[in-house]
Design a protein around this motif. Structure first.
Motif, short mmCIF file in Angstrom:
data_model
loop_
_atom_site.label_atom_id
_atom_site.label_comp_id
_atom_site.label_asym_id
_atom_site.label_seq_id
_atom_site.Cartn_x
_atom_site.Cartn_y
_atom_site.Cartn_z
N GLN A 50 -18.73 3.37 26.86
CA GLN A 50 -18.89 4.59 26.07
C GLN A 50 -20.36 4.94 25.88
OE1 GLN A 50 -16.52 4.69 22.53
NE2 GLN A 50 -17.70 6.36 21.63
N THR A 51 -20.64 6.24 26.00
CA THR A 51 -21.96 6.80 25.75
C THR A 51 -21.77 8.05 24.89
OG1 THR A 51 -21.93 8.29 27.66
CG2 THR A 51 -22.77 6.05 28.05
N ALA A 52 -22.85 8.65 24.46
CA ALA A 52 -22.74 9.90 23.70
C ALA A 52 -22.09 10.98 24.56
CB ALA A 52 -24.12 10.35 23.23
N GLY A 53 -22.40 11.00 25.85
CA GLY A 53 -21.88 12.04 26.74
C GLY A 53 -20.40 11.92 27.06
N ASN A 54 -19.87 10.70 27.12
CA ASN A 54 -18.47 10.52 27.51
C ASN A 54 -17.59 10.07 26.33
OD1 ASN A 54 -18.77 7.76 27.13
ND2 ASN A 54 -18.75 7.25 29.29
N ALA A 55 -18.10 10.15 25.12
CA ALA A 55 -17.38 9.64 23.94
C ALA A 55 -15.97 10.21 23.82
CB ALA A 55 -18.18 9.92 22.67
N ALA A 56 -15.77 11.45 24.20
CA ALA A 56 -14.43 12.06 24.10
C ALA A 56 -13.41 11.28 24.92
CB ALA A 56 -14.47 13.52 24.53
N MET A 57 -13.82 10.64 26.02
CA MET A 57 -12.89 9.87 26.85
C MET A 57 -12.35 8.65 26.11
SD MET A 57 -14.32 9.89 30.75
CE MET A 57 -12.81 9.24 31.46
N PHE A 58 -13.03 8.24 25.06
CA PHE A 58 -12.62 7.07 24.29
C PHE A 58 -11.92 7.48 22.99
CE2 PHE A 58 -15.84 5.71 27.19
CZ PHE A 58 -15.38 4.48 27.63
N GLY A 115 -10.84 25.11 41.92
CA GLY A 115 -11.97 24.21 41.74
C GLY A 115 -12.33 24.10 40.27
N PRO A 116 -12.74 22.92 39.82
CA PRO A 116 -12.95 22.70 38.39
C PRO A 116 -14.04 23.59 37.78
CG PRO A 116 -13.50 20.72 39.66
CD PRO A 116 -12.92 21.70 40.61
N GLY A 117 -15.12 23.86 38.49
CA GLY A 117 -16.16 24.73 37.97
C GLY A 117 -15.70 26.16 37.87
N ASN A 118 -15.01 26.64 38.88
CA ASN A 118 -14.46 28.00 38.86
C ASN A 118 -13.44 28.17 37.75
OD1 ASN A 118 -15.98 28.67 41.13
ND2 ASN A 118 -14.33 28.16 42.54
N LEU A 119 -12.59 27.18 37.59
CA LEU A 119 -11.57 27.20 36.55
C LEU A 119 -12.23 27.34 35.17
CD1 LEU A 119 -8.51 24.92 36.30
CD2 LEU A 119 -10.08 25.01 34.40
N CYS A 120 -13.25 26.54 34.90
CA CYS A 120 -13.92 26.59 33.59
C CYS A 120 -14.59 27.94 33.36
CB CYS A 120 -14.93 25.46 33.46
SG CYS A 120 -14.12 23.86 33.17
N LYS A 121 -15.22 28.47 34.38
CA LYS A 121 -15.87 29.77 34.22
C LYS A 121 -14.83 30.86 33.95
CE LYS A 121 -19.53 32.63 36.09
NZ LYS A 121 -20.52 32.80 37.14
N ALA A 122 -13.73 30.85 34.69
CA ALA A 122 -12.68 31.85 34.52
C ALA A 122 -12.04 31.78 33.14
CB ALA A 122 -11.62 31.69 35.60
N LEU A 123 -11.86 30.55 32.61
CA LEU A 123 -11.21 30.37 31.32
C LEU A 123 -12.19 30.39 30.15
CD1 LEU A 123 -8.87 29.69 33.19
CD2 LEU A 123 -8.30 27.79 31.70
N GLY A 124 -13.48 30.46 30.43
CA GLY A 124 -14.48 30.47 29.37
C GLY A 124 -14.66 29.11 28.71
N ILE A 125 -14.42 28.04 29.47
CA ILE A 125 -14.55 26.68 28.93
C ILE A 125 -16.01 26.23 29.00
CG2 ILE A 125 -13.98 24.25 29.34
CD1 ILE A 125 -11.21 25.20 30.24
N THR A 126 -16.52 25.75 27.87
CA THR A 126 -17.86 25.17 27.79
C THR A 126 -17.78 23.88 26.98
OG1 THR A 126 -18.46 26.28 25.74
CG2 THR A 126 -18.93 27.47 27.82
N ARG A 127 -18.90 23.24 26.81
CA ARG A 127 -18.97 21.97 26.06
C ARG A 127 -18.49 22.14 24.61
NH1 ARG A 127 -19.80 16.54 27.44
NH2 ARG A 127 -20.79 15.51 25.71
N GLU A 128 -18.47 23.37 24.11
CA GLU A 128 -18.06 23.63 22.73
C GLU A 128 -16.65 23.14 22.42
OE1 GLU A 128 -18.65 27.73 21.73
OE2 GLU A 128 -20.79 27.64 22.20
N ILE A 129 -15.78 23.05 23.43
CA ILE A 129 -14.42 22.60 23.18
C ILE A 129 -14.26 21.10 23.40
CG2 ILE A 129 -13.42 24.86 23.73
CD1 ILE A 129 -12.35 23.30 26.32
N ASN A 130 -15.33 20.41 23.80
CA ASN A 130 -15.27 18.97 24.03
C ASN A 130 -14.75 18.27 22.77
OD1 ASN A 130 -15.85 16.65 25.74
ND2 ASN A 130 -17.43 16.18 24.22
N GLY A 131 -13.75 17.43 22.94
CA GLY A 131 -13.19 16.66 21.84
C GLY A 131 -12.07 17.34 21.07
#
Length: 180
Positions: A50-58, A115-131
């Motif tokens: 676990q790190t600060a960047g991947n904490a949501a995975m835990f 593609g994952p990047g295209n999907l996030c851009k189309a859906l408006g997904i950013t780090r703000e929804i992490n967690g």
């Protein structure tokens, strides 16, 4: 779907998410391509702990894990058992096509969420929804009406553990990031 659906082996969850309807703020479609990543998997962000960047995975199952790929594109995952997550690689767009087309600056529905990047851009997904829980606003996640015929292949864009057949897709879908 509830937390128990995600509190299982990530490979099973990745396969079972095919055909599910995923919306973010009312925009999205049917999941047609996924990849599984476990904590004991060298290609996983959780492999070294676990790190600060991947904490949501835990965190709790059913939470969003969002990260930047190569510093350019957001990638959206759903957490399963501790340290594991399903990367959502592609959707068949069904809701909010005009908004997705404006966000992506393209008019071809087939390419909107391929593609994952295209999907996030189309859906408006950013780090703000992490967690955040994918079982509550701004998400809507509904199980498939019927399980689609699926195909399995190796994961894309990784150099370690690339041989694992943990990429799942709706067989014959024209909305995949790459044929399987």
């Amino acid at each position: 779907m509830d937390e128990r659906f995600f509190a299982r082996d990530v490979v099973a969850v990745a396969a079972d998410l095919l055909g599910a309807r995923l919306l973010v703020n009312g925009i999205g479609g049917l999941i047609v391509e996924t990849e599984a990543y476990r904590q004991d998997d060298e290609a996983s962000h959780s492999f070294r702990g676990q790190t600060a960047g991947n904490a949501a995975m835990f965190g709790e199952p059913g939470r969003a894990y969002v990260y930047r790929s190569y510093g350019l594109h957001w990638c959206f995952n759903i957490v399963c058992e501790r340290g594991s997550a399903v990367l959502i690689r592609a959707l068949e767009p069904t809701h909010g096509l005009e908004t997705m087309m404006a966000r992506r600056a393209i008019g071809e529905a087939r390419k909107l969420c391929a593609g994952p990047g295209n999907l996030c851009k189309a859906l408006g997904i950013t780090r703000e929804i992490n967690g955040l829980s994918v079982l509550a606003d701004p998400f809507s996640l509904e199980p498939p009406f019927e399980m689609p015929v699926s195909a399995t292949g190796t994961r894309i864009g990784i150099s370690k553990a690339a041989e694992r057949p943990w990429r799942f897709a709706v067989k014959g879908s024209r909305y995949l990031s790459r044929p399987i």
